[in-house]
Each structure stands twice: as structure tokens, then as C-alpha cells.
Design an enzyme around this catalytic site. Structure first.
Site, mmCIF file in Angstrom:
data_model
loop_
_atom_site.group_PDB
_atom_site.id
_atom_site.type_symbol
_atom_site.label_atom_id
_atom_site.label_comp_id
_atom_site.label_asym_id
_atom_site.label_seq_id
_atom_site.Cartn_x
_atom_site.Cartn_y
_atom_site.Cartn_z
ATOM 1 N N GLU A 164 0.834 -1.205 0.000
ATOM 2 C CA GLU A 164 0.000 0.000 0.000
ATOM 3 C C GLU A 164 0.869 1.256 0.000
ATOM 4 O OE1 GLU A 164 -3.748 1.849 2.564
ATOM 5 O OE2 GLU A 164 -2.296 0.569 3.569
ATOM 6 N N LYS A 201 -9.734 2.350 -2.414
ATOM 7 C CA LYS A 201 -9.919 1.727 -1.097
ATOM 8 C C LYS A 201 -11.335 1.936 -0.574
ATOM 9 C CE LYS A 201 -7.426 1.719 3.356
ATOM 10 N NZ LYS A 201 -6.206 2.268 4.006
ATOM 11 N N CYS A 205 -5.838 -2.802 2.289
ATOM 12 C CA CYS A 205 -5.561 -2.643 3.717
ATOM 13 C C CYS A 205 -6.760 -2.901 4.638
ATOM 14 C CB CYS A 205 -4.970 -1.266 3.971
ATOM 15 S SG CYS A 205 -4.130 -1.143 5.584
#
Length: 415
Positions: A144, A219, A256
Site C-alpha cells: 500500500e 480503497k 488494507c
């Protein structure tokens, strides 16, 4: 010294050793610790319980070319490789792809000029990408926000200068490698959306093996936990749950914090993903006990492979910050513990990369295993999506009432 005091002293010594150098009692990973301290027959049984079995056998290592080993030795990064098998089928040939994960620390202090920091990271990952390419990796995923320090929790806006468009500097850098090695590359970046008011997003760019941009995913879930309050920089993404059909299979990216949301994993599976990558940045104090569990559970529940990537090292920032959790101000988030690994739909998984070194983890995986596990367990067939959909529909309404059946005698007074 009393026995209890001795134990406490030893425990404190172990904690200090782990926190200072990123190791576990001096070992690179849990796998190394166990193999060095257990008798072979005990280690074999413990590994079976911790890492599962693939087609009735432990996940085995594979040999890599000397060129990759040489790069690993010269540039001091951890290099490991394993393979997941599937049963032979009568109607389909094996669909084996070679997949790689890169974890790395930053290359210069966060006080160095911004462009110097970025270019130093580029130089750092070059030999690791070359090792992947020389090993014949088909799909490669970086961590990330790999092109910068993980500065989002400082809440300082100067770090926004690292942001770039989808076709920006980092993408152009990787396009060449994609073409050179005929490799699909997933590049998680801090995106600047120039078409929508220069909005920032936490984005994964998917680069095709011909050096083309296939697409992007932003995300879905933004943390607000301790230091990791990233909404100062970007908010929840707007790209849904895309699955990218590539030359080597159908892939998706669960960035994540999305790994903590089972329905996020589920949606990628419903869209047909065969491999889901989880590029992350997380520290030991916050999440390490969860790290080997969540991705593996997602692979099992959704019958696909998962590649989990975490950065390594402790990143020190020039200005102290606080997190609103009562702890004193500090200049780092803690140790990013690496430990990148692969999980398979049959519940097997690889050992993890180092907790403190840069690394490249490679795995051969037969994608036929995805369908075989679906046939074996029937999770798709036995799921009750209509019941879940009804619950979600009711839950989203302002007048939602939980489906709770109370004991009629629960609130009556005793006679």
C-alpha cells in the site's frame, strides 16, 4: 531473584528484542523461530496445524533461478518461493500462474526532500522487481502506497505532494517492467484525481502485461483506529468491487483496512475473483494477531487465493503527533512488521516473509483449486443470500428493529 521476577524480566527482554529490531526473539519470522527450536517431528506437526495442507501435503518450496538469488543476496532482501497444487482434472488442463508480493521499507529519512525520497524508493524496489521478472512472475503486487512513507496519520498536508494521477510517475516507472517481463503489476498509490477537483484517493492501479493500464480500484474502507485515521487525506472509494480479467486470471485488490470487513471480501468473490491482493500498512501493536487469520479465512470462505502484503520498518516523522487515545505524542506509528504471505482456498498458507527485511515472496498456484474447493464445500450453493439481503434491506431503514426473541419470563419479578 524470585521466580516470578525472573519470568517478568525475561518477558521484558523478549519484548525489547522484538520491538527494537523487528525480530521475534532474534528470529526473522514465527516459522524460523519454530523450526529452530522444535524437534523436526514436532515442527512438522505444528506446521501442519498452523499452515494447513495442500492436496494432502505441506506447502513445499520451489527453486528459483540463480539470477534472483544473486539479487536477493546483493541487495539483502528476503526471497522465498512456494507452490500450491490442485488435483488433476479430466476436462481442464492445470492453470498455474506465478504470483509475487513485494514488501519494503522506505529508502531515505522522511526529512529528505520529497522527490529524493520517491526516487530512492524506486531504486530500492528495482532489483526486487528484476528478481520477480527473472523468476518468471506473471502477476506482481506492491504494498500500500509503496511510493512514499506511510504519512497519512500525521495529518500534515505537505505529504499530499506525493499524490499523482493514475498515469503518473509511479505508473510510468512500472509500465516498463510490465512490458519487459510480460507481467501484470498492481501498484497501490496515493492518487490525485485531476478530473474531480484534485480529490485524493487511496488507489490500486492495475497494469497489464503489455504495459497498458487495465483499470483502478479505490480503497473501500478507511480506518479511524488510533494513529490510523486516514480520512484527513482521502475518504471511502467509489469504484465498487471490480475484478480485473488479465492474461493470467481474474484478480481483485482489497486495500488494507478492507480486510477487516468480511462482506468486502465476499463481494470480490461474487464478482468472480480467483486471486485477491491485500496491500497493507499495519503495525504489530495494532493488528499482528489478526494478520495471519483474516486473509486466510477470506480465502477459505470465498474459494480464492489471497496475497497479503505489509510494509516493513519504523518510519520516523519530523513532527510529533497524537492520536486522541490518551497516549503521549510520538513521531512514529510503530514497527511495520512485514510478514507478507499467501493463503489458498483449501486453508493452506505459506510461511511469511521477514518481520524486518525487504522481501519478495513468490508462489505458483493452480487456479483450478478455486473451483475444486467450491465443488467440495458448496459454500456458494449453501449460502442464503436472500436471507442476508432481506436483513440488510431492513437494517438500512431508519425504523429497523433487530430480530430478537426475548424470554417472556426474563423481565418478570420473582414471586
Amino acid at each position: 531473584m524470585e521466580k516470578s521476577e525472573k519470568i517478568e524480566t525475561e518477558n521484558n527482554s523478549i519484548e525489547d528484542k522484538t520491538s527494537k529490531d523487528g525480530s521475534i526473539c532474534g528470529y526473522e519470522s514465527l516459522h524460523h523461530l519454530l523450526s529452530a527450536n522444535l524437534k523436526p517431528h514436532l515442527f512438522k506437526e505444528v506446521s501442519r496445524l498452523l499452515q494447513g495442507v495442500n492436496c494432502g501435503r505441506a506447502v513445499e518450496s520451489i527453486a528459483l533461478p540463480e539470477s534472483a538469488k544473486s539479487l536477493s543476496s546483493e541487495h539483502e532482501f528476503d526471497l522465498q518461493a512456494f507452490h500450491f497444487d490442485a488435483d488433476k482434472e479430466l476436462t481442464r488442463e492445470p492453470r498455474v500462474v506465478r504470483v509475487g508480493l513485494i514488501q519494503n521499507s522506505i529508502a531515505l529519512p522522511t526529512t529528505a526532500p520529497l522527490l529524493d525520497q520517491k526516487r530512492a524508493i524506486f531504486q530500492k524496489v528495482k532489483p526486487i522487481i528484476d528478481a520477480a521478472g527473472s523468476s518468471g512472475v506473471n502477476i506482481l503486487c506492491l504494498q500500500e502506497a509503496w511510493m512514499m512513507p506511510f504519512a497519512f496519520c500525521t495529518r500534515e498536508k505537505s505529504w499530499c505532494e506525493f499524490a499523482e494521477p493514475v498515469d503518473g510517475e509511479s505508473t510510468q516507472f512500472l509500465l516498463e517492467y510490465a512490458r519487459k517481463y510480460n507481467m501484470v503489476i498492481i501498484s497501490p498509490i496515493l492518487e490525485r484525481d485531476v478530473n474531480h477537483g484534485e480529490t485524493l484517493w487511496n488507489t490500486a492501479v492495475v497494469i497489464g502485461n503489455h504495459g497498458n493500464i487495465i483499470g483502478k480500484h479505490r480503497k473501500n474502507h478507511i480506518p479511524r483506529v488510533g494513529d490510523f485515521n486516514e480520512s484527513t487525506y482521502y475518504m471511502e472509494g467509489n469504484t465498487g468491487h471490480p475484478v480485473f480479467e488479465t492474461a493470467y486470471g481474474k484478480i481483485a485488490v482489497n486495500i488494507c483496512y478492507g480486510r477487516h470487513h468480511p462482506l468486502n471480501w465476499l463481494a470480490f468473490g461474487l464478482n468472480g475473483a480467483e486471486i485477491v491482493f491485500n496491500p497493507s500498512a499495519t503495525v504489530g501493536e495494532l493488528s499482528e494477531p489478526m494478520w495471519p487469520i483474516e486473509a486466510r479465512n477470506a480465502a477459505i470462505a470465498n474459494s480464492y487465493f489471497v496475497g497479503s502484503i505489509n510494509r516493513v520498518g519504523t518510519e520516523i516523522f519530523p513532527n510529533p503527533f497524537t492520536s486522541g487515545d490518551g497516549k503521549p505524542q510520538h513521531t512514529d506509528f510503530g514497527h511495520f512488521y512485514g510478514s507478507s504471505h499467501f493463503s489458498a482456498p483449501d486453508a493452506s498458507c505459506t510461511p511469511s516473509l521477514s518481520r524486518y527485511k525487504d522481501g519478495l515472496l513468490i508462489s505458483d498456484m493452480d487456479l483450478n483449486l478455486c473451483r475444486q474447493i467450491k465443488d467440495k464445500w458448496g459454500f456458494r450453493m449453501t449460502a442464503r443470500y436472500e436471507l442476508y439481503a432481506d436483513t440488510f434491506d431492513r437494517y438500512l431503514k431508519p425504523d429497523f428493529e433487530p430480530q430478537v426473541v426475548s424470554d417472556p419470563l426474563l423481565h418478570k419479578r420473582s414471586l
